[in-house]
Design a protein around this motif. Sequence first.
Motif, mmCIF file in Angstrom:
data_model
loop_
_atom_site.group_PDB
_atom_site.id
_atom_site.type_symbol
_atom_site.label_atom_id
_atom_site.label_comp_id
_atom_site.label_asym_id
_atom_site.label_seq_id
_atom_site.Cartn_x
_atom_site.Cartn_y
_atom_site.Cartn_z
ATOM 1 N N ALA A 72 -11.443 -0.004 9.382
ATOM 2 C CA ALA A 72 -12.842 0.422 9.309
ATOM 3 C C ALA A 72 -13.244 0.826 7.898
ATOM 4 C CB ALA A 72 -13.084 1.592 10.263
ATOM 5 N N VAL A 73 -12.254 0.997 7.008
ATOM 6 C CA VAL A 73 -12.526 1.514 5.668
ATOM 7 C C VAL A 73 -12.223 0.489 4.577
ATOM 8 C CG1 VAL A 73 -11.953 3.333 4.017
ATOM 9 C CG2 VAL A 73 -12.076 3.859 6.464
ATOM 10 N N LEU A 74 -11.086 -0.189 4.690
ATOM 11 C CA LEU A 74 -10.671 -1.117 3.641
ATOM 12 C C LEU A 74 -11.372 -2.462 3.769
ATOM 13 C CD1 LEU A 74 -6.816 -0.515 3.634
ATOM 14 C CD2 LEU A 74 -8.449 0.256 1.927
ATOM 15 N N PRO A 75 -11.694 -3.107 2.631
ATOM 16 C CA PRO A 75 -12.221 -4.475 2.700
ATOM 17 C C PRO A 75 -11.208 -5.408 3.358
ATOM 18 C CG PRO A 75 -12.488 -3.558 0.491
ATOM 19 C CD PRO A 75 -11.611 -2.606 1.248
ATOM 20 N N GLU A 76 -11.705 -6.373 4.100
ATOM 21 C CA GLU A 76 -10.816 -7.281 4.828
ATOM 22 C C GLU A 76 -9.858 -8.022 3.905
ATOM 23 O OE1 GLU A 76 -11.150 -11.016 8.005
ATOM 24 O OE2 GLU A 76 -12.949 -10.067 7.200
ATOM 25 N N LYS A 77 -10.303 -8.314 2.682
ATOM 26 C CA LYS A 77 -9.479 -9.066 1.740
ATOM 27 C C LYS A 77 -8.662 -8.179 0.814
ATOM 28 C CE LYS A 77 -12.485 -13.160 1.670
ATOM 29 N NZ LYS A 77 -13.261 -14.095 0.814
ATOM 30 N N ASP A 174 3.165 -1.548 6.823
ATOM 31 C CA ASP A 174 2.504 -1.001 8.009
ATOM 32 C C ASP A 174 0.989 -1.067 7.865
ATOM 33 O OD1 ASP A 174 5.001 -0.407 9.035
ATOM 34 O OD2 ASP A 174 4.882 1.748 8.615
ATOM 35 N N VAL A 175 0.490 -0.620 6.726
ATOM 36 C CA VAL A 175 -0.962 -0.588 6.524
ATOM 37 C C VAL A 175 -1.528 -1.999 6.411
ATOM 38 C CG1 VAL A 175 -2.809 0.197 4.986
ATOM 39 C CG2 VAL A 175 -0.915 1.726 5.543
ATOM 40 N N ARG A 176 -0.793 -2.917 5.796
ATOM 41 C CA ARG A 176 -1.238 -4.317 5.764
ATOM 42 C C ARG A 176 -1.394 -4.862 7.180
ATOM 43 N NH1 ARG A 176 2.928 -6.360 1.018
ATOM 44 N NH2 ARG A 176 1.615 -5.794 -0.783
ATOM 45 N N GLU A 220 -4.106 2.576 -2.396
ATOM 46 C CA GLU A 220 -4.544 1.896 -3.608
ATOM 47 C C GLU A 220 -4.477 0.394 -3.364
ATOM 48 O OE1 GLU A 220 -2.584 3.120 -7.145
ATOM 49 O OE2 GLU A 220 -3.097 5.250 -6.885
ATOM 50 N N TYR A 221 -5.529 -0.306 -3.768
ATOM 51 C CA TYR A 221 -5.593 -1.743 -3.496
ATOM 52 C C TYR A 221 -6.411 -2.431 -4.587
ATOM 53 C CZ TYR A 221 -10.433 -1.014 -1.963
ATOM 54 O OH TYR A 221 -11.773 -0.704 -1.925
ATOM 55 N N HIS A 222 -6.353 -3.734 -4.589
ATOM 56 C CA HIS A 222 -7.235 -4.515 -5.437
ATOM 57 C C HIS A 222 -7.720 -5.711 -4.635
ATOM 58 C CE1 HIS A 222 -3.336 -6.574 -6.063
ATOM 59 N NE2 HIS A 222 -4.060 -7.664 -6.272
ATOM 60 N N LEU A 223 -8.777 -6.323 -5.106
ATOM 61 C CA LEU A 223 -9.330 -7.494 -4.439
ATOM 62 C C LEU A 223 -8.888 -8.759 -5.175
ATOM 63 C CD1 LEU A 223 -12.946 -6.211 -3.701
ATOM 64 C CD2 LEU A 223 -11.029 -6.414 -2.109
ATOM 65 N N PRO A 224 -8.683 -9.843 -4.447
ATOM 66 C CA PRO A 224 -8.265 -11.080 -5.121
ATOM 67 C C PRO A 224 -9.331 -11.554 -6.096
ATOM 68 C CG PRO A 224 -8.899 -11.502 -2.840
ATOM 69 C CD PRO A 224 -8.860 -10.022 -2.998
ATOM 70 N N SER A 225 -8.887 -12.124 -7.206
ATOM 71 C CA SER A 225 -9.841 -12.627 -8.199
ATOM 72 C C SER A 225 -10.602 -13.814 -7.623
ATOM 73 C CB SER A 225 -9.107 -13.044 -9.471
ATOM 74 O OG SER A 225 -8.116 -14.020 -9.171
ATOM 75 N N GLU A 226 -11.838 -13.908 -7.984
ATOM 76 C CA GLU A 226 -12.668 -15.005 -7.468
ATOM 77 C C GLU A 226 -12.242 -16.337 -8.101
ATOM 78 O OE1 GLU A 226 -14.736 -14.675 -5.094
ATOM 79 O OE2 GLU A 226 -14.541 -12.500 -4.960
#
Length: 226
Positions: A72-77, A174-176, A220-226
């Motif tokens: 509900a909080v983290l972006p799907e990607k 687990d979180v993934r 802590e996370y990052h989003l994939p580069s476009e």
Amino acid sequence: MFRIVCTLLLTCLTATTVHAEMVKIPADRDTTLIEDPDGERANGSGPTFFAGRTNQAALGIRRGLVRFDVAAVLPEKALIDSVTLSLYQNSNNVEQNPVSLHRVLDDWGEGGSSGGGGSGAPAEPGDATWLHTFWNDQFWVREGGHFIQHASATRMVGGTATYVWPSTVNLVNDVRLWLHAPQQNFGWLVMGDESTGGTAKRYNTREGSDSSRHPMLTVEYHLPSE
């Protein structure tokens, strides 16, 4: 020419820089599994949960359950880099004991029962108990909770303080899983030292009056580069 090459290289490196994000996620459920052969004791809405073994001669094991709605909080990607769990231990038990986190394999409830001590209160509809995932007609595969035996993380816990379980590969995995398969998100079981009496620790729950001491998951996370 050399200056142009360096400029182009710097531009390429800047374009591919990964910007990390951090989010704090409060628990959306927590409770205590209270050792009881009849499954009649619970503490779904109490201000604390317990993990370890009390000084009782029998039926002294206590296990915490805590869940965080990461999807509900983290972006799907989101690509998860690290995960830490913070719990506030508020008992006067200063002995250092290992406390481990185990991924839970069945859904469970947080009912209306509320007790101030480790003995909890009479179970109410929807409570998780030693026997029940949801009191009084849904049951664990085995008494005391259904969870992965191998710990996702372990740390020593002593006296009153906030304790942080550092990131491990298993915590991240687990979180993934919970992000990409939220139907499998049943949180962690918090297990203290159950080998001897007097090891039980008491932790603030999400129902506690001080929100700064509620269970908190930091990702802590990052989003994939476009």
